[in-house]
Structure formats: structure tokens, C-alpha cells
Design a protein around this motif. Structure first.
Motif, mmCIF file in Angstrom:
data_model
loop_
_atom_site.group_PDB
_atom_site.id
_atom_site.type_symbol
_atom_site.label_atom_id
_atom_site.label_comp_id
_atom_site.label_asym_id
_atom_site.label_seq_id
_atom_site.Cartn_x
_atom_site.Cartn_y
_atom_site.Cartn_z
ATOM 1 N N VAL A 340 -26.745 23.524 6.738
ATOM 2 C CA VAL A 340 -28.175 23.559 7.050
ATOM 3 C C VAL A 340 -28.400 23.926 8.519
ATOM 4 C CG1 VAL A 340 -30.273 22.152 7.275
ATOM 5 C CG2 VAL A 340 -28.822 21.936 5.232
ATOM 6 N N ALA A 341 -27.606 23.312 9.406
ATOM 7 C CA ALA A 341 -27.747 23.587 10.832
ATOM 8 C C ALA A 341 -27.388 25.033 11.149
ATOM 9 C CB ALA A 341 -26.858 22.645 11.640
ATOM 10 N N GLN A 342 -26.333 25.538 10.508
ATOM 11 C CA GLN A 342 -25.903 26.906 10.755
ATOM 12 C C GLN A 342 -26.938 27.913 10.285
ATOM 13 O OE1 GLN A 342 -22.296 28.292 8.711
ATOM 14 N NE2 GLN A 342 -21.548 29.024 10.681
ATOM 15 N N GLU A 343 -27.589 27.621 9.172
ATOM 16 C CA GLU A 343 -28.621 28.518 8.648
ATOM 17 C C GLU A 343 -29.811 28.608 9.593
ATOM 18 O OE1 GLU A 343 -31.622 28.572 4.822
ATOM 19 O OE2 GLU A 343 -29.571 27.842 4.522
ATOM 20 N N GLY A 344 -30.154 27.465 10.234
ATOM 21 C CA GLY A 344 -31.213 27.453 11.242
ATOM 22 C C GLY A 344 -32.618 27.623 10.698
ATOM 23 N N GLY A 345 -32.803 27.421 9.411
ATOM 24 C CA GLY A 345 -34.128 27.563 8.819
ATOM 25 C C GLY A 345 -34.983 26.317 9.035
ATOM 26 N N PRO A 346 -36.259 26.379 8.638
ATOM 27 C CA PRO A 346 -37.145 25.201 8.758
ATOM 28 C C PRO A 346 -36.595 24.033 7.953
ATOM 29 C CG PRO A 346 -38.403 27.195 8.259
ATOM 30 C CD PRO A 346 -36.966 27.548 8.066
ATOM 31 N N LEU A 347 -36.714 22.838 8.498
ATOM 32 C CA LEU A 347 -36.244 21.643 7.801
ATOM 33 C C LEU A 347 -37.329 21.117 6.875
ATOM 34 C CD1 LEU A 347 -34.506 19.724 10.731
ATOM 35 C CD2 LEU A 347 -33.434 21.197 9.022
ATOM 36 N N CYS A 348 -36.906 20.557 5.744
ATOM 37 C CA CYS A 348 -37.862 19.903 4.856
ATOM 38 C C CYS A 348 -38.341 18.625 5.528
ATOM 39 C CB CYS A 348 -37.225 19.606 3.503
ATOM 40 S SG CYS A 348 -35.898 18.374 3.575
ATOM 41 N N SER A 349 -39.406 18.042 5.007
ATOM 42 C CA SER A 349 -39.995 16.857 5.642
ATOM 43 C C SER A 349 -39.004 15.704 5.731
ATOM 44 C CB SER A 349 -41.250 16.422 4.875
ATOM 45 O OG SER A 349 -40.924 16.137 3.521
ATOM 46 N N GLU A 350 -38.163 15.532 4.696
ATOM 47 C CA GLU A 350 -37.196 14.427 4.709
ATOM 48 C C GLU A 350 -36.176 14.596 5.830
ATOM 49 O OE1 GLU A 350 -33.900 12.221 1.806
ATOM 50 O OE2 GLU A 350 -34.951 14.028 1.121
ATOM 51 N N LYS A 351 -35.665 15.835 5.984
ATOM 52 C CA LYS A 351 -34.668 16.075 7.028
ATOM 53 C C LYS A 351 -35.291 15.957 8.421
ATOM 54 C CE LYS A 351 -31.415 18.970 4.426
ATOM 55 N NZ LYS A 351 -32.084 18.892 3.106
ATOM 56 N N ARG A 352 -36.543 16.421 8.565
ATOM 57 C CA ARG A 352 -37.224 16.276 9.861
ATOM 58 C C ARG A 352 -37.385 14.808 10.211
ATOM 59 N NH1 ARG A 352 -40.796 20.295 8.039
ATOM 60 N NH2 ARG A 352 -42.406 18.702 7.738
ATOM 61 N N GLU A 353 -37.727 14.003 9.227
ATOM 62 C CA GLU A 353 -37.889 12.564 9.463
ATOM 63 C C GLU A 353 -36.559 11.923 9.841
ATOM 64 O OE1 GLU A 353 -39.618 11.018 5.928
ATOM 65 O OE2 GLU A 353 -41.591 11.950 6.281
ATOM 66 N N ASN A 354 -35.468 12.378 9.212
ATOM 67 C CA ASN A 354 -34.147 11.824 9.520
ATOM 68 C C ASN A 354 -33.700 12.200 10.939
ATOM 69 O OD1 ASN A 354 -33.987 10.668 6.989
ATOM 70 N ND2 ASN A 354 -32.741 12.314 6.103
ATOM 71 N N VAL A 355 -33.988 13.443 11.329
ATOM 72 C CA VAL A 355 -33.662 13.860 12.689
ATOM 73 C C VAL A 355 -34.481 13.056 13.696
ATOM 74 C CG1 VAL A 355 -33.822 15.752 14.354
ATOM 75 C CG2 VAL A 355 -32.951 16.201 12.060
ATOM 76 N N ALA A 356 -35.772 12.895 13.409
ATOM 77 C CA ALA A 356 -36.636 12.128 14.311
ATOM 78 C C ALA A 356 -36.171 10.687 14.421
ATOM 79 C CB ALA A 356 -38.086 12.182 13.813
ATOM 80 N N ALA A 357 -35.741 10.108 13.297
ATOM 81 C CA ALA A 357 -35.273 8.719 13.311
ATOM 82 C C ALA A 357 -33.999 8.583 14.137
ATOM 83 C CB ALA A 357 -35.032 8.236 11.879
ATOM 84 N N ALA A 358 -33.083 9.550 14.004
ATOM 85 C CA ALA A 358 -31.836 9.514 14.783
ATOM 86 C C ALA A 358 -32.139 9.650 16.270
ATOM 87 C CB ALA A 358 -30.898 10.627 14.321
ATOM 88 N N LEU A 359 -33.083 10.530 16.617
ATOM 89 C CA LEU A 359 -33.465 10.692 18.012
ATOM 90 C C LEU A 359 -34.101 9.426 18.567
ATOM 91 C CD1 LEU A 359 -34.906 14.315 17.931
ATOM 92 C CD2 LEU A 359 -32.805 13.578 19.055
ATOM 93 N N GLN A 360 -34.918 8.776 17.753
ATOM 94 C CA GLN A 360 -35.548 7.528 18.196
ATOM 95 C C GLN A 360 -34.509 6.444 18.446
ATOM 96 O OE1 GLN A 360 -38.474 6.619 15.201
ATOM 97 N NE2 GLN A 360 -39.927 8.164 15.924
ATOM 98 N N ARG A 361 -33.488 6.392 17.598
ATOM 99 C CA ARG A 361 -32.427 5.396 17.794
ATOM 100 C C ARG A 361 -31.675 5.672 19.096
ATOM 101 N NH1 ARG A 361 -31.808 6.323 12.177
ATOM 102 N NH2 ARG A 361 -29.934 7.612 12.501
ATOM 103 N N LEU A 362 -31.434 6.942 19.378
ATOM 104 C CA LEU A 362 -30.746 7.285 20.626
ATOM 105 C C LEU A 362 -31.604 6.937 21.840
ATOM 106 C CD1 LEU A 362 -29.164 10.746 19.704
ATOM 107 C CD2 LEU A 362 -27.963 8.578 20.024
ATOM 108 N N GLN A 363 -32.893 7.266 21.761
ATOM 109 C CA GLN A 363 -33.789 6.955 22.877
ATOM 110 C C GLN A 363 -33.928 5.466 23.099
ATOM 111 O OE1 GLN A 363 -37.418 9.611 23.373
ATOM 112 N NE2 GLN A 363 -36.844 10.164 21.289
ATOM 113 N N ALA A 364 -33.794 4.686 22.038
ATOM 114 C CA ALA A 364 -33.936 3.232 22.148
ATOM 115 C C ALA A 364 -32.666 2.558 22.641
ATOM 116 C CB ALA A 364 -34.328 2.644 20.791
ATOM 117 N N THR A 365 -31.572 3.304 22.712
ATOM 118 C CA THR A 365 -30.309 2.734 23.180
ATOM 119 C C THR A 365 -30.351 2.552 24.693
ATOM 120 O OG1 THR A 365 -29.112 3.850 21.397
ATOM 121 C CG2 THR A 365 -27.813 3.028 23.257
ATOM 122 N N PRO A 366 -30.150 1.348 25.190
ATOM 123 C CA PRO A 366 -30.201 1.115 26.650
ATOM 124 C C PRO A 366 -29.243 2.021 27.414
ATOM 125 C CG PRO A 366 -30.156 -0.967 25.457
ATOM 126 C CD PRO A 366 -29.893 0.108 24.447
#
Length: 379
Positions: A340-366
Motif C-alpha cells: 500500500v505504501a509503495q503504491e502511494g495511492g489515497p488511503l481508505c478512511s480506515e487506514k487514514r484513521e490507523n495512521v492518525a492513531a499511530a501518530l497520536q500515540r507517538l506524539q503522546a510519548t514523553p
């Protein structure tokens, strides 16, 4: 007894001689950074101070080349070069080239005016000013976010001057406007007239203690940060300022880029990686770390956004924690597979939410100060 003392003295002398030879051999193998110097410069630029032979934590050597007939006032103003100055500049660059430099920088941030001219004279990397880092910094943050640029005197280096320089080295005009200049000319010793004063043999902080100057420099930057609440980083444009970088980092909690971070970038890119490079000793795995002995929880960290792909991480992989000389924390974006990453196409809503959640977890890490990816395709 006399013979015993003589023997001991000889042993000490022999050990000292061996250490001296080892030190010379070590220094001879270090990468070389070339520094163009203004004619008549009276200050010791930051790159030179930290690379002194007895400062082993900075692993590079420096060589100077003075551009005779090109004084600080001329460089600061960015005046066009005369034919004779162009020739002297060519000779100075040639001198640094012959020393095998990994990069060529300047003893004054205002050498940025001649970035293009020097670049045309050499095949070496040309990084004449801390401002060269601006292009990379601009891509790190949102277009609504800003960067504070601290210079020694805004009376002769205005916001318009800064933006003109940034556009000349590759930024778009809209991005150049995100960089906000602030000056320290109200602190004795930093006005251009003080730096260029030929009545004194060596530049210094006039009638001020380092602590007092540091406090004033911090206050000035903090006050500007208060006006620019969305400022995310600081560039110290002047080579007189890196001694205040750590204090600014501690006070503001922001990354501070200066003449040293610029040179370090090229030195590290040009030397063997001590954690897994050609000269790596597997017995040292995980121990080649500048932060050994410090509390990991109190150190800054880089967050690694990982694609949804399992493989055994090996030393040297971005997914291997021992590949780094600093703390890292990793989060997987579920469903974001390599394909999916190699293809570089638009992400579906579920994958966008998963990416956003992973980013939020990283940002919340002290302690996380930045986020990278484990796959270039995920950019």
C-alpha cells in the motif's frame, strides 16, 4: 633508587609519546571541514572552537582559507564581488579543495550571500551559512508554522534580507516568509559595528559576563517566541551564537539549528557509522552511544512510524533500536502494508484513521521531538 626513578620516568615518557602518536594518527584520520574566513576577522568561529584537538566529542578537523580583501563589513552587506575579490575567493576555495574537505562553510553566517558563487567553484558540498538548513526545516513543519532566526544585528539584516537569502538558496517565497528574524544588537558586542570594530584586536562580549549575555539572548528569543506562538524551531544565523544553543533548547524546548548542527550533518554523512559501519566490532553492538550512562527516560526521542510489515530487524535497519545513538519509540500503522505504501495511492478512511492513531500515540510519548518513517515509500 636513582635507576628506579629513571626507569619510571622513561616509562611515563614512553607512554606519553605513544599517546601523542596515537592522538596525531587519530586526528589525521578525521574528516576535514573547510572554513572561509573574512579578511581581518577577529573572532574564533564556533566550528573552530568545538573541533579543537582536545575536544574528542567533535570528530573533525578544520582548515582555514582567508579571503583576502573581503572584510566582514563587505560580507555582512552582501556587496557584489569585484574581479580581484572573485579571484581571491577562487584561490581560497581551491586551497580548501586541495585539503580534501567534506564540506566548505563560512566563519560568518552572512557568507550566505556568496553561496551560489562558491558553489560554482567546487564540487564539494557548500554550506556557507546555518540558513542552508532552512529548506529541510521548512519541510518538517506545517505551512502555518514558523521558525525564529536569530542574528546579531537586524539594523543591517532585515526580514526582507532574510527572505531574499532564503529564496536564493532554494525556498519558495511563501516558505521564506515563515522564517522570522530577530536581532541581538541591543546586547553590547553584537551590533555589526562592534563585530567589525578594528580598534580592538579580538572580538569579545564587551563588559558583560557570559551568563548575563546568555540571559539577555534567551529573554529576547523567548519574547519573540511569545509573539510567534506557532514557532516550532530556531536557527541561529550568526556563528557568534552557538554557545547559547543548549540554553535555548533547555528554556524553550525547541530544536535549535546553528553552525555546528550544519557541519555535524555533513561530517556524520561522510564518516563510518560506529554502530554498524565498516569498522564496526560486533562485540560493541548497542554500546556505541553518546548517551551511555544517562537516564533514557529523560532523553529526547525520535518516533518511528512503522508500516504494517513484520520482519526480523537487523542492526542497521531503521526498525532496530540498536541502530541509533539515541532513544526511539515505534508505532505500527495497522493496514498500511508495504504494498500500500509503495503504491502511494489515497488511503481508505480506515487506514487514514490507523495512521492518525499511530501518530497520536507517538506524539503522546514523553520526549518525542520528531517523527520519521521506517519506509521511504510511506512519505
Amino acid at each position: 633508587m636513582g635507576c628506579s626513578h629513571s626507569s619510571a620516568a622513561t616509562t611515563r615518557t614512553s607512554k606519553q609519546s605513544r599517546r601523542a602518536k596515537q592522538s596525531r594518527a587519530f586526528c589525521a584520520g578525521l574528516p576535514v571541514v573547510g572554513i572561509l574566513r573574512c579578511d581581518g576577522a577577529r573572532w574564533e568561529c564556533a566550528q573552530a572552537i568545538v573541533s579543537a584537538a582536545d575536544r574528542a566529542e567533535y570528530h573533525y578537523r578544520i582548515v582555514y582559507a582567508v579571503v583576502e580583501g573581503l572584510p566582514y563589513q563587505h560580507v555582512r552587506a552582501g556587496k557584489p564581488l569585484s574581479a580581484s575579490q572573485e579571484e581571491v575567493l577562487r584561490v581560497a576555495v581551491e586551497e580548501l579543495d586541495s585539503a580534501g574537505c567534506v564540506c566548505i562553510t563560512g566563519d560568518c553566517g552572512s557568507f550566505v550571500h556568496y553561496q551560489g558563487a562558491v558553489r560554482s567553484l567546487t564540487t564539494r558540498a557548500v554550506v556557507l551559512s546555518p540558513l542552508v538548513q532552512a529548506s529541510l526545516i521548512a519541510t518538517m513543519y506545517q505551512r502555518t508554522e514558523k521558525v525564529i532566526v536569530v542574528t546579531n544585528d537586524t539594523n543591517d539584516y532585515s526580514q526582507a534580507d532574510l527572505e531574499q537569502n532564503l529564496v536564493a538558496i532554494g525556498l519558495e517565497q511563501d516558505d521564506a516568509k515563515r522564517f522570522i528574524v530577530v536581532g541581538l544588537q541591543h546586547i553590547r558586542g553584537f551590533a555589526t559595528a562592534d563585530v567589525a570594530d578594528q580598534e580592538v584586536s579580538e572580538w569579545g562580549l564587551v563588559d558583560e559576563s557570559v551568563t548575563t549575555v546568555e540571559r539577555k539572548a534567551i529573554i529576547t528569543t523567548v519574547e519573540r517566541k511569545a509573539k510567534e506562538r506557532n514557532a516550532k524551531a530556531i536557527i541561529l544565523e550568526s556563528t557568534l551564537l552557538p554557545s547559547f544553543s543548549d540554553a535555548l533548547r533547555a528554556r524553550l524546548g525547541l530544536p535549535v539549528f546553528d553552525a555546528l548542527t550544519l557541519v555535524d550533518y555533513f561530517v556524520h554523512a561522510s564518516t563510518d557509522n560506529p554502530r554498524f559501519g565498516l569498522d564496526f566490532d560486533e562485540r560493541q553492538a548497542g554500546r556505541c552511544n553518546a548517551y551511555d550512562g544517562l537516564d533514557p527516560a529523560k532523553l529526547p526521542a525520535i518516533g518511528i512510524l512503522r508500516i504494517d510489515y513484520e520482519y526480523p530487524p537487523a542492526l542497521g535497519d531503521i526498525a532496530c533500536e540498536k541502530s541509533y545513538g539515541y532513544r526511539t519509540t515505534h508505532e505500527v500503522a495497522e493496514g498500511l502494508t508495504f504494498e500500500v505504501a509503495q503504491e502511494g495511492g489515497p488511503l481508505c478512511s480506515e487506514k487514514r484513521e490507523n495512521v492518525a492513531a499511530a501518530l497520536q500515540r507517538l506524539q503522546a510519548t514523553p520526549g518525542v521531538v520528531g517523527i520519521a518513517g521506517d519506509c521511504a515509500a510511506s512519505s
